[in-house]
Design a protein around this motif. Structure first.
Motif, PDB file in Angstrom:
ATOM      1  N   THR A  19      -4.004  25.294  -6.040  1.00 18.60           N
ATOM      2  CA  THR A  19      -4.957  26.007  -5.748  1.00 18.60           C
ATOM      3  C   THR A  19      -5.018  26.843  -4.429  1.00 18.60           C
ATOM      4  N   GLY A  20      -3.820  26.626  -3.901  1.00 19.11           N
ATOM      5  CA  GLY A  20      -3.868  27.246  -2.288  1.00 19.11           C
ATOM      6  C   GLY A  20      -3.710  29.023  -2.838  1.00 19.11           C
ATOM      7  N   GLU A  21      -3.825  29.665  -1.599  1.00 15.49           N
ATOM      8  CA  GLU A  21      -3.502  31.162  -1.561  1.00 15.49           C
ATOM      9  C   GLU A  21      -2.244  31.517  -1.751  1.00 15.49           C
ATOM     10  N   GLU A  22      -1.362  30.707  -1.394  1.00 13.63           N
ATOM     11  CA  GLU A  22       0.219  31.115  -1.445  1.00 13.63           C
ATOM     12  C   GLU A  22       0.751  31.860  -2.779  1.00 13.63           C
ATOM     13  N   GLN A  23       1.622  32.574  -2.418  1.00 11.57           N
ATOM     14  CA  GLN A  23       2.214  33.492  -3.702  1.00 11.57           C
ATOM     15  C   GLN A  23       3.595  32.799  -3.597  1.00 11.57           C
ATOM     16  N   TRP A  24       3.869  31.613  -4.734  1.00 14.18           N
ATOM     17  CA  TRP A  24       5.051  30.946  -4.553  1.00 14.18           C
ATOM     18  C   TRP A  24       6.218  31.545  -5.184  1.00 14.18           C
ATOM     19  N   THR A  25       7.412  31.438  -4.536  1.00 15.43           N
ATOM     20  CA  THR A  25       8.696  32.071  -5.046  1.00 15.43           C
ATOM     21  C   THR A  25       8.597  31.620  -6.655  1.00 15.43           C
ATOM     22  N   SER A  26       9.079  32.369  -7.610  1.00 10.48           N
ATOM     23  CA  SER A  26       9.599  32.275  -8.975  1.00 10.48           C
ATOM     24  C   SER A  26      10.352  33.007  -9.592  1.00 10.48           C
ATOM     25  N   THR A  27      11.106  33.674  -8.908  1.00 10.84           N
ATOM     26  CA  THR A  27      12.230  34.708  -9.461  1.00 10.84           C
ATOM     27  C   THR A  27      13.355  34.254  -9.000  1.00 10.84           C
ATOM     28  N   ARG A  28      14.521  34.298  -9.759  1.00 12.15           N
ATOM     29  CA  ARG A  28      15.873  34.004  -9.622  1.00 12.15           C
ATOM     30  C   ARG A  28      16.621  35.370 -10.091  1.00 12.15           C
ATOM     31  N   GLU A  29      17.663  35.717  -9.025  1.00 11.63           N
ATOM     32  CA  GLU A  29      18.791  36.868  -9.319  1.00 11.63           C
ATOM     33  C   GLU A  29      20.342  36.196  -9.401  1.00 11.63           C
ATOM     34  N   VAL A  30      21.017  36.504 -10.539  1.00 15.73           N
ATOM     35  CA  VAL A  30      22.304  36.035 -10.541  1.00 15.73           C
ATOM     36  C   VAL A  30      23.025  36.748  -9.463  1.00 15.73           C
ATOM     37  N   GLU A  31      23.033  38.142  -9.746  1.00 16.11           N
ATOM     38  CA  GLU A  31      23.956  38.954  -8.949  1.00 16.11           C
ATOM     39  C   GLU A  31      23.388  38.818  -7.440  1.00 16.11           C
ATOM     40  N   LEU A  52       0.824  -1.121   0.161  1.00 14.44           N
ATOM     41  CA  LEU A  52       0.209  -0.003   0.015  1.00 14.44           C
ATOM     42  C   LEU A  52       0.901   1.235  -0.245  1.00 14.44           C
ATOM     43  N   PHE A  53       2.007   1.134   0.332  1.00 10.03           N
ATOM     44  CA  PHE A  53       2.873   2.356   0.379  1.00 10.03           C
ATOM     45  C   PHE A  53       2.916   3.154  -0.785  1.00 10.03           C
ATOM     46  N   PRO A  54       3.324   2.783  -1.846  1.00  8.30           N
ATOM     47  CA  PRO A  54       3.142   3.499  -3.299  1.00  8.30           C
ATOM     48  C   PRO A  54       1.940   4.197  -3.358  1.00  8.30           C
ATOM     49  N   VAL A  55       0.980   3.502  -3.023  1.00  7.22           N
ATOM     50  CA  VAL A  55      -0.410   4.106  -3.089  1.00  7.22           C
ATOM     51  C   VAL A  55      -0.612   5.354  -2.264  1.00  7.22           C
ATOM     52  N   ALA A  56      -0.173   5.150  -1.085  1.00  9.58           N
ATOM     53  CA  ALA A  56      -0.100   6.446  -0.118  1.00  9.58           C
ATOM     54  C   ALA A  56       0.598   7.383  -0.658  1.00  9.58           C
ATOM     55  N   VAL A  57       1.814   7.125  -1.104  1.00 13.47           N
ATOM     56  CA  VAL A  57       2.853   8.039  -1.320  1.00 13.47           C
ATOM     57  C   VAL A  57       2.051   9.089  -2.845  1.00 13.47           C
ATOM     58  N   ARG A  58       1.206   8.296  -3.793  1.00  7.60           N
ATOM     59  CA  ARG A  58       0.721   9.153  -4.741  1.00  7.60           C
ATOM     60  C   ARG A  58      -0.347   9.973  -4.162  1.00  7.60           C
ATOM     61  N   VAL A  59      -1.057   9.561  -3.147  1.00  5.84           N
ATOM     62  CA  VAL A  59      -2.207  10.266  -2.558  1.00  5.84           C
ATOM     63  C   VAL A  59      -1.513  11.399  -1.993  1.00  5.84           C
ATOM     64  N   HIS A  60      -0.563  11.471  -1.329  1.00  9.35           N
ATOM     65  CA  HIS A  60       0.214  12.300  -0.667  1.00  9.35           C
ATOM     66  C   HIS A  60       0.687  13.523  -1.681  1.00  9.35           C
ATOM     67  N   ARG A  61       1.274  12.884  -2.794  1.00 10.53           N
ATOM     68  CA  ARG A  61       1.983  13.765  -3.710  1.00 10.53           C
ATOM     69  C   ARG A  61       0.682  14.638  -4.377  1.00 10.53           C
ATOM     70  N   ALA A  62      -0.454  13.685  -4.695  1.00 13.65           N
ATOM     71  CA  ALA A  62      -1.557  14.553  -5.457  1.00 13.65           C
ATOM     72  C   ALA A  62      -2.112  15.582  -4.661  1.00 13.65           C
ATOM     73  N   ARG A  63      -2.190  15.457  -3.482  1.00 14.64           N
ATOM     74  CA  ARG A  63      -2.845  16.507  -2.477  1.00 14.64           C
ATOM     75  C   ARG A  63      -1.766  17.636  -2.291  1.00 14.64           C
ATOM     76  N   ARG A  64      -0.718  17.356  -2.328  1.00 14.57           N
ATOM     77  CA  ARG A  64       0.378  18.639  -2.373  1.00 14.57           C
ATOM     78  C   ARG A  64       0.333  19.211  -3.534  1.00 14.57           C
ATOM     79  N   ARG A  65       0.149  18.824  -4.733  1.00 14.25           N
ATOM     80  CA  ARG A  65       0.257  19.306  -5.948  1.00 14.25           C
ATOM     81  C   ARG A  65      -1.089  20.057  -6.081  1.00 14.25           C
ATOM     82  N   TRP A  66      -2.121  19.501  -5.908  1.00  9.14           N
ATOM     83  CA  TRP A  66      -3.327  20.369  -5.694  1.00  9.14           C
ATOM     84  C   TRP A  66      -3.319  21.602  -5.014  1.00  9.14           C
ATOM     85  N   HIS A  67      -2.743  21.682  -3.906  1.00 12.13           N
ATOM     86  CA  HIS A  67      -2.574  22.643  -2.991  1.00 12.13           C
ATOM     87  C   HIS A  67      -1.702  23.555  -3.700  1.00 12.13           C
ATOM     88  N   TRP A  68      -0.651  23.463  -4.355  1.00  8.74           N
ATOM     89  CA  TRP A  68       0.147  24.088  -5.266  1.00  8.74           C
ATOM     90  C   TRP A  68      -0.622  24.976  -6.227  1.00  8.74           C
TER      91      TRP A  68
END
Length: 297
Positions: free
Chosen positions: A55-67, A37-53
């Protein structure tokens, strides 16, 4: 983590009040009793997190700066190779490969005001296709081989730097075990992170009006990191452990402590607050040497 300058300090727990961590007392998980059952549980957890990414209200980091941004907030480095045993050294050498790949994803990331940084979201899934190799992973306190193993060291370094900043730690999962003796330990025990893509994560939020930047790279002997900012921050932080204890309970040894930090006014050098960051308790996987072990019932 707010400044608690006027609140009474919590009383340190007494050995007689010791209660083992819930995980140590719990019955085996369903996935431990039925490994299929472990692989199934992992897929469920990953799907839940991906859905949160998505649909969640967070503004996720998306910018990089070399300097690099102009102000250094915290600098730290950690040794890449520890002498744990000849049979495990190849895993540590492979870990360095994994750290180079993961660090390249984090290096230069900006955490702007209102943004949230997720280690798993930024680094991604550490797969063979991306070049990751079998490195050292911890499972139930034991070292074992696993693709992408060792990237927790990068999360540990980031978390240590975050603790020395006004960034808010939203999510951080510690290890349930103390796997190795303190040979050459630099940081207090209990400030490390456990990372499992993509449901055991290190997440911080920027609740300030300052932009922060992460700079990390793998050197010859050390993993090196800097947390920088676009302006001076008003406080510095001293992070330390208190009330370190080894306790024997029903033929098992547990370790516990408290992680505290002092908030210091950069302008005057005066301490303006002190706060309890975390109480830790974990099952010890080695025989402690040269320390007092208190027996508790």
């Amino acid at each position: 983590m707010s400044v608690l300058s006027e609140q009474p300090l919590p009383t340190a727990p007494a050995a007689a009040d010791f209660v083992p961590p819930a995980r140590a007392l719990a019955a085996p998980r369903l996935t431990e009793r039925y490994p299929a059952l472990f692989p199934v549980a992992v897929r469920v957890h990953r799907a839940r997190r991906r859905w949160h990414w998505l649909t969640g209200e967070e503004q996720w980091t998306s910018t990089r700066e070399v300097e690099p941004l102009p102000t250094r907030v915290k600098k730290h480095k950690s040794l890449l190779l520890r002498q744990l045993g000849e049979s495990e050294m190849w895993l540590q050498h492979n870990k360095v490969t994994n750290l180079r790949l993961a660090s390249s994803q984090v290096d230069g990331v900006l955490i702007r005001p209102g943004e949230t940084f997720s280690f798993n979201k930024v680094v991604g899934n550490c797969t063979r296709r991306k070049g990751y190799v079998a490195g050292m992973k911890l499972s139930n306190g034991d070292a074992e081989s696993g693709v992408g193993g060792g990237i927790c060291q990068l999360a540990n370094l980031l978390h240590w730097m975050f603790l020395h900043s006004p960034l808010t730690v939203v999510e951080r999962s510690e290890h349930s075990f103390d796997p190795f003796p303190d040979n050459g330990r630099v940081l207090p025990w209990g400030v490390g992170c456990s990372i499992v893509y993509n449901y055991v994560d290190l997440v911080v939020r920027n609740d300030t009006d300052t932009t922060f930047q992460l700079l990390v790279h793998v050197g010859e002997r050390h993993l090196k990191g800097e947390l920088r900012a676009d302006r001076e921050v008003p406080h510095s932080y001293s992070v330390f452990a208190r009330d370190e204890q080894f306790l024997r309970h029903e033929d098992r040894v547990f370790r516990r402590n408290e992680i505290w930090r002092t908030v210091i006014d950069r302008r005057t050098g005066a301490a303006v607050g002190e706060e309890l960051v975390k109480r830790n308790c974990a099952l010890v996987k080695y025989l402690p040497d040269g320390v007092e072990i208190v027996s508790v019932t």
